[in-house]
Design a protein around this motif. Structure first.
Motif, PDB file in Angstrom:
ATOM      1  N   ASN A   1      14.071 -52.110  48.643  1.00 50.28           N
ATOM      2  CA  ASN A   1      14.167 -50.557  48.412  1.00 50.28           C
ATOM      3  C   ASN A   1      13.895 -50.316  47.030  1.00 50.28           C
ATOM      4  O   ASN A   1      13.508 -48.894  46.899  1.00 50.28           O
ATOM      5  CB  ASN A   1      15.470 -49.876  48.982  1.00 50.28           C
ATOM      6  CG  ASN A   1      15.592 -50.014  50.526  1.00 50.28           C
ATOM      7  OD1 ASN A   1      14.819 -49.808  51.412  1.00 50.28           O
ATOM      8  ND2 ASN A   1      16.834 -50.450  51.019  1.00 50.28           N
ATOM      9  N   TYR A   2      13.706 -51.109  46.255  1.00 45.71           N
ATOM     10  CA  TYR A   2      13.589 -50.623  44.897  1.00 45.71           C
ATOM     11  C   TYR A   2      12.524 -51.361  44.122  1.00 45.71           C
ATOM     12  O   TYR A   2      12.164 -51.135  43.058  1.00 45.71           O
ATOM     13  CB  TYR A   2      14.996 -50.798  44.227  1.00 45.71           C
ATOM     14  CG  TYR A   2      16.014 -50.318  44.665  1.00 45.71           C
ATOM     15  CD1 TYR A   2      16.511 -48.877  44.480  1.00 45.71           C
ATOM     16  CD2 TYR A   2      16.782 -50.743  45.548  1.00 45.71           C
ATOM     17  CE1 TYR A   2      17.335 -48.118  44.833  1.00 45.71           C
ATOM     18  CE2 TYR A   2      17.892 -50.103  46.549  1.00 45.71           C
ATOM     19  CZ  TYR A   2      18.120 -48.899  45.880  1.00 45.71           C
ATOM     20  OH  TYR A   2      18.926 -48.148  46.533  1.00 45.71           O
ATOM     21  N   SER A   3      11.936 -52.542  44.644  1.00 49.17           N
ATOM     22  CA  SER A   3      10.849 -53.280  44.108  1.00 49.17           C
ATOM     23  C   SER A   3      10.467 -53.977  45.350  1.00 49.17           C
ATOM     24  O   SER A   3      10.769 -54.237  46.297  1.00 49.17           O
ATOM     25  CB  SER A   3      11.304 -54.072  42.801  1.00 49.17           C
ATOM     26  OG  SER A   3      12.000 -55.155  43.171  1.00 49.17           O
ATOM     27  N   GLU A   4       9.530 -54.828  44.772  1.00 49.03           N
ATOM     28  CA  GLU A   4       8.614 -55.780  45.834  1.00 49.03           C
ATOM     29  C   GLU A   4       9.689 -57.111  45.758  1.00 49.03           C
ATOM     30  O   GLU A   4       9.389 -57.957  46.767  1.00 49.03           O
ATOM     31  CB  GLU A   4       7.392 -56.138  45.522  1.00 49.03           C
ATOM     32  CG  GLU A   4       6.488 -55.042  45.443  1.00 49.03           C
ATOM     33  CD  GLU A   4       4.879 -55.353  45.116  1.00 49.03           C
ATOM     34  OE1 GLU A   4       4.786 -56.630  44.881  1.00 49.03           O
ATOM     35  OE2 GLU A   4       4.370 -54.304  44.642  1.00 49.03           O
ATOM     36  N   GLY A   5      10.619 -56.986  45.176  1.00 46.54           N
ATOM     37  CA  GLY A   5      11.753 -58.268  44.992  1.00 46.54           C
ATOM     38  C   GLY A   5      10.999 -59.651  44.301  1.00 46.54           C
ATOM     39  O   GLY A   5      10.029 -59.584  43.581  1.00 46.54           O
ATOM     40  N   GLY A   6      11.751 -60.617  44.799  1.00 51.03           N
ATOM     41  CA  GLY A   6      11.433 -61.798  44.150  1.00 51.03           C
ATOM     42  C   GLY A   6      12.029 -62.917  45.031  1.00 51.03           C
ATOM     43  O   GLY A   6      12.431 -62.836  45.969  1.00 51.03           O
TER      44      GLY A   6
ATOM     45  N   ASN B   1      16.359 -50.379  38.501  1.00 50.11           N
ATOM     46  CA  ASN B   1      17.546 -51.042  38.549  1.00 50.11           C
ATOM     47  C   ASN B   1      18.708 -50.429  38.265  1.00 50.11           C
ATOM     48  O   ASN B   1      19.794 -50.691  38.989  1.00 50.11           O
ATOM     49  CB  ASN B   1      17.510 -52.320  37.491  1.00 50.11           C
ATOM     50  CG  ASN B   1      16.631 -53.140  37.687  1.00 50.11           C
ATOM     51  OD1 ASN B   1      15.838 -53.328  38.705  1.00 50.11           O
ATOM     52  ND2 ASN B   1      16.704 -54.201  36.777  1.00 50.11           N
ATOM     53  N   ALA B   2      18.658 -49.152  37.524  1.00 51.33           N
ATOM     54  CA  ALA B   2      19.936 -48.410  37.417  1.00 51.33           C
ATOM     55  C   ALA B   2      20.228 -47.530  38.580  1.00 51.33           C
ATOM     56  O   ALA B   2      21.298 -47.658  39.297  1.00 51.33           O
ATOM     57  CB  ALA B   2      19.650 -47.387  36.291  1.00 51.33           C
ATOM     58  N   SER B   3      19.136 -47.245  39.645  1.00 56.91           N
ATOM     59  CA  SER B   3      19.305 -46.665  40.506  1.00 56.91           C
ATOM     60  C   SER B   3      19.887 -47.397  41.800  1.00 56.91           C
ATOM     61  O   SER B   3      20.760 -47.145  42.409  1.00 56.91           O
ATOM     62  CB  SER B   3      18.140 -45.909  41.284  1.00 56.91           C
ATOM     63  OG  SER B   3      17.551 -44.961  40.396  1.00 56.91           O
ATOM     64  N   MET B   4      19.245 -48.812  41.741  1.00 56.45           N
ATOM     65  CA  MET B   4      19.703 -49.641  42.622  1.00 56.45           C
ATOM     66  C   MET B   4      21.427 -49.929  42.505  1.00 56.45           C
ATOM     67  O   MET B   4      21.849 -50.175  43.486  1.00 56.45           O
ATOM     68  CB  MET B   4      18.978 -50.950  42.520  1.00 56.45           C
ATOM     69  CG  MET B   4      19.344 -51.973  43.398  1.00 56.45           C
ATOM     70  SD  MET B   4      18.276 -53.404  43.157  1.00 56.45           S
ATOM     71  CE  MET B   4      18.578 -53.919  41.526  1.00 56.45           C
TER      72      MET B   4
ATOM     73  N   GLY C   1      18.210 -59.242  49.998  1.00 63.64           N
ATOM     74  CA  GLY C   1      16.698 -59.193  50.112  1.00 63.64           C
ATOM     75  C   GLY C   1      16.351 -57.705  50.822  1.00 63.64           C
ATOM     76  O   GLY C   1      15.483 -56.934  50.183  1.00 63.64           O
ATOM     77  N   ALA C   2      16.776 -57.366  51.646  1.00 62.19           N
ATOM     78  CA  ALA C   2      16.534 -55.901  52.442  1.00 62.19           C
ATOM     79  C   ALA C   2      16.914 -54.850  51.378  1.00 62.19           C
ATOM     80  O   ALA C   2      16.121 -53.790  51.181  1.00 62.19           O
ATOM     81  CB  ALA C   2      17.215 -55.774  53.780  1.00 62.19           C
TER      82      ALA C   2
ATOM     83  N   HIS D   1      18.910 -61.991  40.172  1.00 57.92           N
ATOM     84  CA  HIS D   1      17.827 -63.079  40.193  1.00 57.92           C
ATOM     85  C   HIS D   1      16.515 -62.730  40.926  1.00 57.92           C
ATOM     86  O   HIS D   1      15.438 -63.184  40.806  1.00 57.92           O
ATOM     87  CB  HIS D   1      18.295 -64.373  41.119  1.00 57.92           C
ATOM     88  CG  HIS D   1      19.460 -65.181  40.455  1.00 57.92           C
ATOM     89  ND1 HIS D   1      19.083 -66.011  39.348  1.00 57.92           N
ATOM     90  CD2 HIS D   1      20.629 -65.247  40.420  1.00 57.92           C
ATOM     91  CE1 HIS D   1      20.151 -66.573  38.975  1.00 57.92           C
ATOM     92  NE2 HIS D   1      20.968 -66.156  39.471  1.00 57.92           N
ATOM     93  N   TYR D   2      16.948 -61.810  41.922  1.00 59.45           N
ATOM     94  CA  TYR D   2      16.127 -61.318  42.817  1.00 59.45           C
ATOM     95  C   TYR D   2      14.894 -60.242  42.372  1.00 59.45           C
ATOM     96  O   TYR D   2      13.743 -60.238  42.837  1.00 59.45           O
ATOM     97  CB  TYR D   2      16.680 -60.622  44.123  1.00 59.45           C
ATOM     98  CG  TYR D   2      15.739 -60.445  45.288  1.00 59.45           C
ATOM     99  CD1 TYR D   2      15.056 -59.349  45.697  1.00 59.45           C
ATOM    100  CD2 TYR D   2      15.566 -61.731  46.102  1.00 59.45           C
ATOM    101  CE1 TYR D   2      14.315 -59.194  46.711  1.00 59.45           C
ATOM    102  CE2 TYR D   2      14.775 -61.410  47.377  1.00 59.45           C
ATOM    103  CZ  TYR D   2      14.154 -60.211  47.494  1.00 59.45           C
ATOM    104  OH  TYR D   2      13.391 -60.303  48.663  1.00 59.45           O
ATOM    105  N   VAL D   3      15.431 -59.234  41.731  1.00 63.56           N
ATOM    106  CA  VAL D   3      14.544 -57.969  41.178  1.00 63.56           C
ATOM    107  C   VAL D   3      13.846 -58.065  39.874  1.00 63.56           C
ATOM    108  O   VAL D   3      14.765 -58.385  39.001  1.00 63.56           O
ATOM    109  CB  VAL D   3      15.473 -56.724  41.512  1.00 63.56           C
ATOM    110  CG1 VAL D   3      14.942 -55.430  41.080  1.00 63.56           C
ATOM    111  CG2 VAL D   3      15.994 -56.594  42.733  1.00 63.56           C
ATOM    112  N   PRO D   4      12.833 -57.850  39.618  1.00 62.23           N
ATOM    113  CA  PRO D   4      12.254 -57.599  38.275  1.00 62.23           C
ATOM    114  C   PRO D   4      12.885 -56.563  37.617  1.00 62.23           C
ATOM    115  O   PRO D   4      13.073 -55.546  38.193  1.00 62.23           O
ATOM    116  CB  PRO D   4      10.773 -57.462  38.702  1.00 62.23           C
ATOM    117  CG  PRO D   4      10.406 -57.622  40.023  1.00 62.23           C
ATOM    118  CD  PRO D   4      12.080 -57.662  40.758  1.00 62.23           C
TER     119      PRO D   4
END
Length: 129
Positions: free
Chosen positions: A95-100, A56-59, A90-91, A47-50
């Motif tokens: 580390n991987y995107s600006e989030g959502g 995404n794979a790394s996350m 969220g935190a 839900h959070y990450v674009p």
């Protein structure tokens, strides 16, 4: 030339798919409560990450690394995610995107799932009265 373009397209599809399958296999190998926690965090991260193939794979691979190491060390789930798992997500995602934005329902589900995975019963929350 179309063969080169086609193989590039296929590798984009197969590469991330293979990484996802490898990640999921790693999660299945975790002790049950750690796997439950990872699944809850994974759902919330969706839900959070674009969507972005590499980040995404790394996350998710890093999430598996974190919980594999914690399981090996015997680190309790609450020491990993803290008392507020939505803040952890969220935190972690930052580390991987600006989030959502995480919808309220997903936040509650994450909190409930982590409580169960950490072996805490829901009555513990009611002791504040």
């Amino acid at each position: 030339m179309s063969g080169v373009q086609k193989s590039g397209f296929i590798s984009k599809l197969i590469g991330p798919k293979k990484r996802w399958k490898t990640y999921k296999a790693r999660v299945r190998e975790l002790p049950e409560n750690y796997g439950t926690a990872v699944g809850a965090i994974e759902r919330c991260l969706m839900h959070y990450v674009p969507i972005s193939e590499d980040s995404n794979a790394s996350m998710f691979e890093d999430l598996a690394d974190l919980f594999e190491q914690a399981a090996a060390d015997g680190t309790p789930i609450r020491e990993i995610v803290g008392e507020h798992p939505v803040e952890f997500v969220g935190a972690f995602a930052e580390n991987y995107s600006e989030g959502g934005y995480v919808p309220a329902r997903a936040r509650k589900q994450l909190t409930d799932d982590i409580t169960r995975a950490a072996g805490e019963d829901s009555e513990k929350e009611d002791k504040t009265a």
